[in-house]
Design a protein around this motif. Sequence first.
Motif, PDB file in Angstrom:
ATOM      1  N   HIS A 291     -46.159  38.630  80.650  1.00  0.00           N
ATOM      2  CA  HIS A 291     -45.276  37.655  80.212  1.00  0.00           C
ATOM      3  C   HIS A 291     -45.664  36.123  80.750  1.00  0.00           C
ATOM      4  CE1 HIS A 291     -42.099  40.648  79.712  1.00  0.00           C
ATOM      5  NE2 HIS A 291     -43.031  40.995  78.795  1.00  0.00           N
ATOM      6  N   VAL A 292     -45.472  35.138  79.828  1.00  0.00           N
ATOM      7  CA  VAL A 292     -45.570  33.948  80.247  1.00  0.00           C
ATOM      8  C   VAL A 292     -44.303  33.117  79.981  1.00  0.00           C
ATOM      9  CG1 VAL A 292     -46.534  32.954  77.922  1.00  0.00           C
ATOM     10  CG2 VAL A 292     -47.277  31.825  79.890  1.00  0.00           C
ATOM     11  N   LEU A 293     -43.996  32.372  80.972  1.00  0.00           N
ATOM     12  CA  LEU A 293     -42.541  31.770  80.862  1.00  0.00           C
ATOM     13  C   LEU A 293     -42.555  30.178  80.784  1.00  0.00           C
ATOM     14  CD1 LEU A 293     -39.336  31.720  81.748  1.00  0.00           C
ATOM     15  CD2 LEU A 293     -40.261  31.425  83.953  1.00  0.00           C
ATOM     16  N   CYS A 294     -41.791  29.554  79.690  1.00  0.00           N
ATOM     17  CA  CYS A 294     -41.561  28.212  79.427  1.00  0.00           C
ATOM     18  C   CYS A 294     -40.853  27.731  80.595  1.00  0.00           C
ATOM     19  CB  CYS A 294     -41.051  27.886  78.307  1.00  0.00           C
ATOM     20  SG  CYS A 294     -40.685  26.220  77.920  1.00  0.00           S
ATOM     21  N   PRO A 295     -41.314  26.653  81.476  1.00  0.00           N
ATOM     22  CA  PRO A 295     -40.676  26.194  82.548  1.00  0.00           C
ATOM     23  C   PRO A 295     -39.203  25.519  82.185  1.00  0.00           C
ATOM     24  CG  PRO A 295     -42.310  24.733  82.224  1.00  0.00           C
ATOM     25  CD  PRO A 295     -42.540  26.036  81.254  1.00  0.00           C
ATOM     26  N   CYS A 296     -39.201  25.134  80.729  1.00  0.00           N
ATOM     27  CA  CYS A 296     -38.057  24.070  80.370  1.00  0.00           C
ATOM     28  C   CYS A 296     -36.771  24.859  80.259  1.00  0.00           C
ATOM     29  CB  CYS A 296     -38.359  23.275  79.125  1.00  0.00           C
ATOM     30  SG  CYS A 296     -39.777  22.194  79.412  1.00  0.00           S
ATOM     31  N   HIS A 297     -36.902  25.982  79.436  1.00  0.00           N
ATOM     32  CA  HIS A 297     -35.610  26.473  79.058  1.00  0.00           C
ATOM     33  C   HIS A 297     -35.770  27.997  79.083  1.00  0.00           C
ATOM     34  CE1 HIS A 297     -35.667  22.773  76.945  1.00  0.00           C
ATOM     35  NE2 HIS A 297     -34.405  22.522  77.344  1.00  0.00           N
ATOM     36  N   GLN A 298     -36.705  28.535  79.918  1.00  0.00           N
ATOM     37  CA  GLN A 298     -37.116  29.963  80.176  1.00  0.00           C
ATOM     38  C   GLN A 298     -37.448  30.663  78.961  1.00  0.00           C
ATOM     39  OE1 GLN A 298     -34.324  28.360  81.899  1.00  0.00           O
ATOM     40  NE2 GLN A 298     -36.260  27.864  83.040  1.00  0.00           N
ATOM     41  N   SER A 299     -37.713  30.406  77.842  1.00  0.00           N
ATOM     42  CA  SER A 299     -38.344  31.296  76.955  1.00  0.00           C
ATOM     43  C   SER A 299     -39.506  32.061  77.413  1.00  0.00           C
ATOM     44  CB  SER A 299     -38.895  30.461  75.773  1.00  0.00           C
ATOM     45  OG  SER A 299     -37.776  29.798  75.046  1.00  0.00           O
ATOM     46  N   THR A 300     -39.503  33.249  77.034  1.00  0.00           N
ATOM     47  CA  THR A 300     -40.525  34.092  77.629  1.00  0.00           C
ATOM     48  C   THR A 300     -41.284  34.904  76.539  1.00  0.00           C
ATOM     49  OG1 THR A 300     -39.110  34.577  79.805  1.00  0.00           O
ATOM     50  CG2 THR A 300     -40.985  36.152  79.249  1.00  0.00           C
ATOM     51  N   PHE A 301     -42.592  34.821  76.500  1.00  0.00           N
ATOM     52  CA  PHE A 301     -43.382  35.589  75.600  1.00  0.00           C
ATOM     53  C   PHE A 301     -44.338  36.687  76.107  1.00  0.00           C
ATOM     54  CE2 PHE A 301     -42.645  31.252  74.906  1.00  0.00           C
ATOM     55  CZ  PHE A 301     -42.078  30.832  73.642  1.00  0.00           C
ATOM     56  N   ASP A 302     -44.709  37.715  75.456  1.00  0.00           N
ATOM     57  CA  ASP A 302     -45.397  38.721  75.796  1.00  0.00           C
ATOM     58  C   ASP A 302     -46.489  38.482  75.236  1.00  0.00           C
ATOM     59  OD1 ASP A 302     -46.634  40.969  76.420  1.00  0.00           O
ATOM     60  OD2 ASP A 302     -45.075  42.499  75.630  1.00  0.00           O
ATOM     61  N   LEU A 303     -47.651  38.130  76.025  1.00  0.00           N
ATOM     62  CA  LEU A 303     -49.244  37.948  75.459  1.00  0.00           C
ATOM     63  C   LEU A 303     -49.792  39.289  74.932  1.00  0.00           C
ATOM     64  CD1 LEU A 303     -50.308  34.944  78.043  1.00  0.00           C
ATOM     65  CD2 LEU A 303     -49.022  34.736  75.724  1.00  0.00           C
ATOM     66  N   ALA A 304     -49.360  40.173  75.643  1.00  0.00           N
ATOM     67  CA  ALA A 304     -50.198  41.623  75.149  1.00  0.00           C
ATOM     68  C   ALA A 304     -49.419  42.074  73.730  1.00  0.00           C
ATOM     69  CB  ALA A 304     -49.924  42.533  76.251  1.00  0.00           C
ATOM     70  N   ASP A 305     -48.490  41.351  73.184  1.00  0.00           N
ATOM     71  CA  ASP A 305     -47.810  41.699  72.071  1.00  0.00           C
ATOM     72  C   ASP A 305     -47.790  40.690  70.958  1.00  0.00           C
ATOM     73  OD1 ASP A 305     -46.708  43.252  70.051  1.00  0.00           O
ATOM     74  OD2 ASP A 305     -44.961  43.610  71.053  1.00  0.00           O
ATOM     75  N   SER A 306     -48.978  39.923  70.751  1.00  0.00           N
ATOM     76  CA  SER A 306     -48.842  38.926  70.042  1.00  0.00           C
ATOM     77  C   SER A 306     -48.058  37.776  70.370  1.00  0.00           C
ATOM     78  CB  SER A 306     -48.643  39.462  68.323  1.00  0.00           C
ATOM     79  OG  SER A 306     -49.528  40.279  68.206  1.00  0.00           O
ATOM     80  N   ALA A 307     -47.878  37.742  71.777  1.00  0.00           N
ATOM     81  CA  ALA A 307     -46.910  36.629  72.196  1.00  0.00           C
ATOM     82  C   ALA A 307     -45.531  36.458  71.735  1.00  0.00           C
ATOM     83  CB  ALA A 307     -47.595  35.344  72.025  1.00  0.00           C
ATOM     84  N   LYS A 308     -45.010  37.772  71.138  1.00  0.00           N
ATOM     85  CA  LYS A 308     -43.592  37.689  70.789  1.00  0.00           C
ATOM     86  C   LYS A 308     -42.729  37.392  71.599  1.00  0.00           C
ATOM     87  CE  LYS A 308     -42.251  42.504  71.690  1.00  0.00           C
ATOM     88  NZ  LYS A 308     -41.627  43.685  71.015  1.00  0.00           N
ATOM     89  N   VAL A 309     -41.459  36.689  71.233  1.00  0.00           N
ATOM     90  CA  VAL A 309     -40.481  36.371  72.277  1.00  0.00           C
ATOM     91  C   VAL A 309     -39.639  37.287  72.907  1.00  0.00           C
ATOM     92  CG1 VAL A 309     -38.226  34.718  72.401  1.00  0.00           C
ATOM     93  CG2 VAL A 309     -40.237  34.215  70.595  1.00  0.00           C
ATOM     94  N   VAL A 310     -39.605  37.569  73.954  1.00  0.00           N
ATOM     95  CA  VAL A 310     -38.849  38.606  74.684  1.00  0.00           C
ATOM     96  C   VAL A 310     -37.691  38.181  75.311  1.00  0.00           C
ATOM     97  CG1 VAL A 310     -40.749  40.093  75.099  1.00  0.00           C
ATOM     98  CG2 VAL A 310     -40.329  38.502  76.639  1.00  0.00           C
TER      99      VAL A 310
END
Length: 349
Positions: A291-310
Amino acid sequence: MSSDNLPVKPEEEQHGVVEVAEPIPDPGLEPHEPRITDIDPTAADRVERQVSAMFGLATLLVLGACVAYFAVPRDATIVFGPLTGNANNMLIGIGLGLALFLIGAGAIQWAKKLMVDEEIAEDRHAAHSSPEQIAEITEAFKEGAAESGFGRRKMIRNSLIGALGVLGLPAIVLLRDLGPLPGRALYNTIWAKGIRVVNDVTDRPIKPSDLVVGQLVNAAPANLAPIQEHDPVEYQNAKAKAAVIVVRIKPSEIRTKPGRENWGVDGILCYSKICTHVGCPISLYEQTTHHVLCPCHQSTFDLADSAKVVFGPAARPLPQLPLTVDSEGYLVAQSGFDEPVGPSFFERG
């Protein structure tokens, strides 16, 4: 004469008690003195011309400020003794400042010389208004409008409307300084087939062997000399829009989206670094969950699954850049992004 009829002193102490005299009677309003403009129509017409001239000059100054914005070079300077300043900014400021001053001065002159100035006295009343009072206020407003001469003195009315009408024009003109409209600017980046992926700090091209499983690298497109030499500032803006993250994940843990089976190289995937919520840069990576996390509003993306929003407010996955390797073994783009980068609202509609 009894003591009850004796006048009371303003302040008289009797055994520590202070007695205060009655308030001074209301003297009333002084007799009204007419102004010269009230009794001399020629003087009133002269003042009307003065006020109209102020409003008219204000209109010209506003238009002059707009012309200066386009006509005066941005790098031109004005030298006044030991002081210097940007000519464009100074002319715009002087024009708008004088225009506002003239509108205010004209309004004051109008009120002092031409509007009815008879004094009135009004008793206090309750905070709320009765229907009768509302009707009375409405009638008083209409009467005041008539007494102001706004409808009768057409020269003042028309010049004031003209001055106030153009006053909003500089605000529209100055919107240009906010930058160009985005249009479809985010639909295309400088990524194209064959452009190498380089480390955004060292500018060194990246080989698959440079990355280990679990590693994430902030990357960018390799320098494109012709574009950079043509417009260095625009080139830096374009590079910022093309910023990416490169991550290496065990191939067995990657859930590939249909049609993207060949977009990675031995578990190496590349995604836009710009969050699809409001465009913050992201790179806070947790390798165990991918998972990669956006520091601004904590949107989280799964890079192993086409970077979908989790998790979080982002509306869509991070755009993925298809990768391959060139003849020298360096990571390069197969093509540009197939969707816009950045905030999702650029796609809506």
